[in-house]
Scaffold this motif. Structure first.
Motif, PDB file in Angstrom:
ATOM      1  N   SER A   1      -7.027  -8.440  13.574  1.00  0.00           N
ATOM      2  CA  SER A   1      -5.721  -9.042  13.294  1.00  0.00           C
ATOM      3  C   SER A   1      -5.948 -10.477  12.823  1.00  0.00           C
ATOM      4  CB  SER A   1      -4.848  -9.013  14.534  1.00  0.00           C
ATOM      5  OG  SER A   1      -5.444  -9.792  15.536  1.00  0.00           O
ATOM      6  N   THR A   2      -5.160 -10.891  11.874  1.00  0.00           N
ATOM      7  CA  THR A   2      -5.264 -12.264  11.372  1.00  0.00           C
ATOM      8  C   THR A   2      -4.236 -13.119  12.105  1.00  0.00           C
ATOM      9  OG1 THR A   2      -3.692 -11.793   9.607  1.00  0.00           O
ATOM     10  CG2 THR A   2      -6.026 -11.522   9.089  1.00  0.00           C
ATOM     11  N   PRO A   3      -4.636 -14.326  12.450  1.00  0.00           N
ATOM     12  CA  PRO A   3      -3.686 -15.187  13.155  1.00  0.00           C
ATOM     13  C   PRO A   3      -2.529 -15.588  12.242  1.00  0.00           C
ATOM     14  CG  PRO A   3      -5.709 -16.378  12.677  1.00  0.00           C
ATOM     15  CD  PRO A   3      -5.919 -14.946  12.254  1.00  0.00           C
ATOM     16  N   ASN A   4      -1.374 -15.690  12.828  1.00  0.00           N
ATOM     17  CA  ASN A   4      -0.187 -16.075  12.075  1.00  0.00           C
ATOM     18  C   ASN A   4      -0.122 -17.599  12.013  1.00  0.00           C
ATOM     19  OD1 ASN A   4       2.280 -16.349  10.901  1.00  0.00           O
ATOM     20  ND2 ASN A   4       3.435 -15.282  12.491  1.00  0.00           N
ATOM     21  N   PRO A   5      -0.213 -18.198  10.818  1.00  0.00           N
ATOM     22  CA  PRO A   5      -0.202 -19.656  10.722  1.00  0.00           C
ATOM     23  C   PRO A   5       1.180 -20.258  10.953  1.00  0.00           C
ATOM     24  CG  PRO A   5      -0.303 -18.713   8.539  1.00  0.00           C
ATOM     25  CD  PRO A   5      -0.401 -17.573   9.517  1.00  0.00           C
ATOM     26  N   ASP A   6       2.217 -19.446  10.848  1.00  0.00           N
ATOM     27  CA  ASP A   6       3.569 -19.958  11.045  1.00  0.00           C
ATOM     28  C   ASP A   6       3.898 -19.972  12.542  1.00  0.00           C
ATOM     29  OD1 ASP A   6       3.952 -20.152   8.307  1.00  0.00           O
ATOM     30  OD2 ASP A   6       4.704 -18.093   8.165  1.00  0.00           O
ATOM     31  N   PRO A   7       4.427 -21.105  13.040  1.00  0.00           N
ATOM     32  CA  PRO A   7       4.810 -21.129  14.452  1.00  0.00           C
ATOM     33  C   PRO A   7       6.035 -20.255  14.667  1.00  0.00           C
ATOM     34  CG  PRO A   7       5.461 -23.164  13.385  1.00  0.00           C
ATOM     35  CD  PRO A   7       4.662 -22.363  12.376  1.00  0.00           C
ATOM     36  N   PRO A   8       6.208 -19.765  15.859  1.00  0.00           N
ATOM     37  CA  PRO A   8       7.398 -18.962  16.138  1.00  0.00           C
ATOM     38  C   PRO A   8       8.670 -19.767  15.905  1.00  0.00           C
ATOM     39  CG  PRO A   8       5.853 -18.857  17.966  1.00  0.00           C
ATOM     40  CD  PRO A   8       5.332 -19.862  16.997  1.00  0.00           C
ATOM     41  N   ALA A   9       9.740 -19.081  15.582  1.00  0.00           N
ATOM     42  CA  ALA A   9      11.001 -19.750  15.261  1.00  0.00           C
ATOM     43  C   ALA A   9      11.521 -20.556  16.447  1.00  0.00           C
ATOM     44  CB  ALA A   9      12.034 -18.730  14.821  1.00  0.00           C
ATOM     45  N   HIS A  10      11.356 -20.054  17.664  1.00  0.00           N
ATOM     46  CA  HIS A  10      11.877 -20.781  18.813  1.00  0.00           C
ATOM     47  C   HIS A  10      11.119 -22.083  19.051  1.00  0.00           C
ATOM     48  CE1 HIS A  10       8.604 -18.468  20.675  1.00  0.00           C
ATOM     49  NE2 HIS A  10       8.586 -19.390  21.613  1.00  0.00           N
ATOM     50  N   THR A  11       9.836 -22.130  18.687  1.00  0.00           N
ATOM     51  CA  THR A  11       9.061 -23.363  18.823  1.00  0.00           C
ATOM     52  C   THR A  11       9.532 -24.398  17.812  1.00  0.00           C
ATOM     53  OG1 THR A  11       7.155 -22.108  19.570  1.00  0.00           O
ATOM     54  CG2 THR A  11       6.740 -24.339  18.820  1.00  0.00           C
ATOM     55  N   THR A  12       9.796 -23.956  16.598  1.00  0.00           N
ATOM     56  CA  THR A  12      10.291 -24.862  15.563  1.00  0.00           C
ATOM     57  C   THR A  12      11.664 -25.388  15.939  1.00  0.00           C
ATOM     58  OG1 THR A  12       9.061 -23.613  13.913  1.00  0.00           O
ATOM     59  CG2 THR A  12      10.762 -25.081  13.101  1.00  0.00           C
ATOM     60  N   ALA A  13      12.526 -24.517  16.427  1.00  0.00           N
ATOM     61  CA  ALA A  13      13.868 -24.938  16.832  1.00  0.00           C
ATOM     62  C   ALA A  13      13.794 -25.912  18.008  1.00  0.00           C
ATOM     63  CB  ALA A  13      14.706 -23.718  17.204  1.00  0.00           C
ATOM     64  N   ARG A  14      12.900 -25.672  18.929  1.00  0.00           N
ATOM     65  CA  ARG A  14      12.741 -26.562  20.086  1.00  0.00           C
ATOM     66  C   ARG A  14      12.247 -27.936  19.623  1.00  0.00           C
ATOM     67  NH1 ARG A  14       9.194 -23.844  23.950  1.00  0.00           N
ATOM     68  NH2 ARG A  14      10.997 -22.500  24.218  1.00  0.00           N
TER      69      ARG A  14
END
Length: 81
Positions: free
Chosen positions: A3-16
């Motif tokens: 599996s390749t790591p997802n470079p995008d942070p989760p939406a809840h982290t960005t919103a926080r």
């Protein structure tokens, strides 16, 4: 399959992070204003009493103490530069 790591942070982290940034940008000036209001309110009250604009009554005393207390609580973490 790897599996390749997802470079995008989760939406809840960005919103926080956004909420934290907005909160700090609002709280900093509010805290500073409350700090300086705590210093200015007794002087303003004295000037208004001497000028005769307000009189000492239960309502004005309670209002002053409520405003002063709110400013003291809101501004207690401010450190002026």
């Amino acid at each position: 399959m790897l599996s390749t790591p997802n470079p995008d942070p989760p939406a809840h982290t960005t919103a926080r992070h956004l909420a934290s940034t907005v909160s700090e940008s609002i709280m900093s000036p509010l805290r500073a204003s409350a700090f300086w209001a705590t210093i200015a309110l007794p002087l303003l009250a004295l000037v208004l009493l001497v000028a005769g604009v307000v009189s000492i009554s239960l309502l004005t005393t309670a209002g002053f103490l409520a405003a002063y207390g709110a400013c003291a609580i809101a501004g207690h973490n401010h450190t002026p530069n």
